[in-house]
Design an enzyme around this catalytic site. Structure first.
Site, PDB file in Angstrom:
ATOM      1  N   HIS A 178      -7.287  -6.248   2.842  1.00 17.25           N
ATOM      2  CA  HIS A 178      -7.504  -5.661   4.213  1.00 17.25           C
ATOM      3  C   HIS A 178      -8.775  -5.568   4.748  1.00 17.25           C
ATOM      4  CE1 HIS A 178      -7.066  -1.218   6.029  1.00 17.25           C
ATOM      5  NE2 HIS A 178      -7.253  -2.302   6.963  1.00 17.25           N
TER       6      HIS A 178
ATOM      7  N   SER B 230      -3.656   0.435  -3.920  1.00 14.29           N
ATOM      8  CA  SER B 230      -4.770   0.069  -3.498  1.00 14.29           C
ATOM      9  C   SER B 230      -5.916   0.289  -4.355  1.00 14.29           C
ATOM     10  CB  SER B 230      -5.320   0.992  -2.094  1.00 14.29           C
ATOM     11  OG  SER B 230      -6.693   1.039  -1.910  1.00 14.29           O
TER      12      SER B 230
ATOM     13  N   MET C 168     -14.673  -3.190   2.964  1.00 14.15           N
ATOM     14  CA  MET C 168     -15.231  -2.325   3.784  1.00 14.15           C
ATOM     15  C   MET C 168     -16.974  -2.656   3.939  1.00 14.15           C
ATOM     16  SD  MET C 168     -13.837   1.518   3.324  1.00 14.15           S
ATOM     17  CE  MET C 168     -11.906   1.879   2.642  1.00 14.15           C
TER      18      MET C 168
ATOM     19  N   MET D 207      -2.260   1.484  10.501  1.00 11.19           N
ATOM     20  CA  MET D 207      -3.229   2.653   9.657  1.00 11.19           C
ATOM     21  C   MET D 207      -2.411   3.911   9.950  1.00 11.19           C
ATOM     22  SD  MET D 207      -5.408   0.662   7.967  1.00 11.19           S
ATOM     23  CE  MET D 207      -6.183   2.395   7.469  1.00 11.19           C
TER      24      MET D 207
ATOM     25  N   MET E  92     -11.870  -4.581   6.517  1.00 14.22           N
ATOM     26  CA  MET E  92     -12.525  -3.649   7.484  1.00 14.22           C
ATOM     27  C   MET E  92     -13.881  -3.799   7.675  1.00 14.22           C
ATOM     28  SD  MET E  92     -10.491  -0.153   5.841  1.00 14.22           S
ATOM     29  CE  MET E  92     -10.128  -1.246   4.237  1.00 14.22           C
TER      30      MET E  92
ATOM     31  N   ASP F 277      -9.392  -3.138  -0.358  1.00 13.75           N
ATOM     32  CA  ASP F 277     -10.027  -2.650   0.758  1.00 13.75           C
ATOM     33  C   ASP F 277     -11.302  -3.268   0.992  1.00 13.75           C
ATOM     34  OD1 ASP F 277      -7.907  -1.061   2.071  1.00 13.75           O
ATOM     35  OD2 ASP F 277      -8.292   0.427   0.392  1.00 13.75           O
TER      36      ASP F 277
ATOM     37  N   HIS G  75      -3.480  -4.129  -3.066  1.00 14.91           N
ATOM     38  CA  HIS G  75      -4.246  -3.932  -2.006  1.00 14.91           C
ATOM     39  C   HIS G  75      -5.788  -3.782  -2.271  1.00 14.91           C
ATOM     40  CE1 HIS G  75      -4.300  -2.770   2.326  1.00 14.91           C
ATOM     41  NE2 HIS G  75      -5.336  -1.801   2.109  1.00 14.91           N
TER      42      HIS G  75
ATOM     43  N   ASP H   7      -0.482   2.115   5.786  1.00 17.50           N
ATOM     44  CA  ASP H   7      -1.611   2.329   4.736  1.00 17.50           C
ATOM     45  C   ASP H   7      -2.172   3.585   5.012  1.00 17.50           C
ATOM     46  OD1 ASP H   7      -3.798   2.210   3.301  1.00 17.50           O
ATOM     47  OD2 ASP H   7      -4.652   0.449   4.370  1.00 17.50           O
TER      48      ASP H   7
HETATM   49  C1  DX5 Z   1      -8.295   3.519   3.841  1.00 18.46           C
HETATM   50  C2  DX5 Z   1      -7.618   2.283   3.033  1.00 18.46           C
HETATM   51  C3  DX5 Z   1      -6.598   2.555   2.263  1.00 18.46           C
HETATM   52  C4  DX5 Z   1      -6.573   3.815   0.882  1.00 18.46           C
HETATM   53  C5  DX5 Z   1      -5.386   4.436   1.087  1.00 18.46           C
HETATM   54  O1  DX5 Z   1      -9.323   3.071   4.812  1.00 18.46           O
HETATM   55  O2  DX5 Z   1      -7.403   1.451   3.975  1.00 18.46           O
HETATM   56  O3  DX5 Z   1      -6.041   1.382   1.678  1.00 18.46           O
HETATM   57  O4  DX5 Z   1      -7.073   2.841  -0.138  1.00 18.46           O
HETATM   58  O5  DX5 Z   1      -5.400   5.421   0.217  1.00 18.46           O
HETATM   59  P1  DX5 Z   1      -4.405   6.547   0.003  1.00 18.46           P
HETATM   60  O6  DX5 Z   1      -3.268   5.938  -0.565  1.00 18.46           O
HETATM   61  O7  DX5 Z   1      -5.012   7.431  -0.871  1.00 18.46           O
HETATM   62  O8  DX5 Z   1      -4.461   7.091   1.157  1.00 18.46           O
HETATM   63 ZN    ZN Z   2      -6.357  -0.615   3.001  1.00 21.10          ZN
END
Ligand code: DX5
Ligand code: ZN
Length: 226
Positions: A66, A10, A37, A137, A68, A35, A33, A175
């Site tokens: 991903h 990620s 958000m 998650m 969010m 994210d 990956h 994840d």
């Molecule tokens: C959290 C994200 C994850 C995050 C994971 O909301 O969706 O993808 O980057 O990070 P680690 O591996 O550090 O938990």
């Molecule tokens: Zn993620």
């Protein structure tokens, strides 16, 4: 279930000022990956479609986006146009889950559904046969570096059993809080794709860490098959 685990680092934990260099360090990954958000679905605000397009230009590794966001049904096309190879959307955020999954696939992109830690696997019963991936998650979405929620193991096993019942094998992606300490157990429970942010980018040598995660994950997959 795949023969070999897919590792998806990620970039939430990457150095954004040196994103291209960090992408080079993880060129041996199976996916990247990203994210997305929006500051509403999650408190945190991160990357939009522009960053997905930058990644597409900077790496040949497929992109695992991903989402969010509160309105994935309205905005998935931005991420498809930007070069996503797999898009996962939250069941908690999508009003027209089936339609959006089918739309993503009709544009030649893999599509998956994400469940928050408190959302039961049973939510997927009517859509499991249409999915390329299910992302569970294992932390509450929003931030990297959180601790893995132990109750996720039971959800992975339940999801693997549901897939077997339906005769389908979407990627089972986990994840949050995945590291060399738990990746073998995560895969032994039935996951075949793992996200790792802080574990990969916090390591001295991110490429070597991907290798370690892959070896341990494959050990877990082997025991899941036995
Ligand atoms: C959290 C994200 C994850 C995050 C994971 O909301 O969706 O993808 O980057 O990070 P680690 O591996 O550090 O938990
Ligand atoms: Zn993620």
């Amino acid at each position: 279930m795949l023969d070999s685990v897919l590792i998806s680092p990620s970039i939430l934990s990457a150095d954004i000022a040196r994103l291209a260099e960090d992408l080079d360090k993880i060129a041996s990954a199976d996916y990247i990956h990203i994210d997305v958000m929006d500051g509403h679905f999650t408190k945190n605000l991160t990357f939009g479609a522009g960053v997905v397009a930058v990644c597409k230009r900077s790496t040949s590794v497929p992109l695992d986006v991903h989402m969010m966001v509160t309105n994935p049904d309205d905005t998935v096309d931005w991420y498809i146009d930007a070069g996503a190879d797999l898009i996962t959307i939250h069941v908690e955020a999508s009003t027209h889950l089936h339609g959006t999954i089918k739309h993503i696939q009709s544009r030649g992109v893999k599509a998956g559904v994400v469940l928050n830690p408190a959302t039961p696997v049973s939510f997927l019963e009517s859509i499991i046969e249409d999915l390329d991936a299910v992302l569970l998650m294992s932390v509450n979405p929003g931030f990297g570096g959180q601790s893995y929620i132990e109750g996720t193991y039971a959800k992975i096993r339940e999801l693997r059993a549901m897939c077997e019942r339906h005769g389908v094998s979407p990627y089972i992606e986990v994840d949050g809080g995945v590291s060399r300490k738990n990746v073998e157990a995560v895969c032994a429970a039935g996951a075949d794709m793992v996200v790792a942010g802080s574990a990969v980018f916090g390591a001295q040598d991110p490429a070597a860490e991907i290798g370690v995660l892959r070896e341990l994950g494959n050990r877990g997959l082997a025991s899941a098959r036995a």
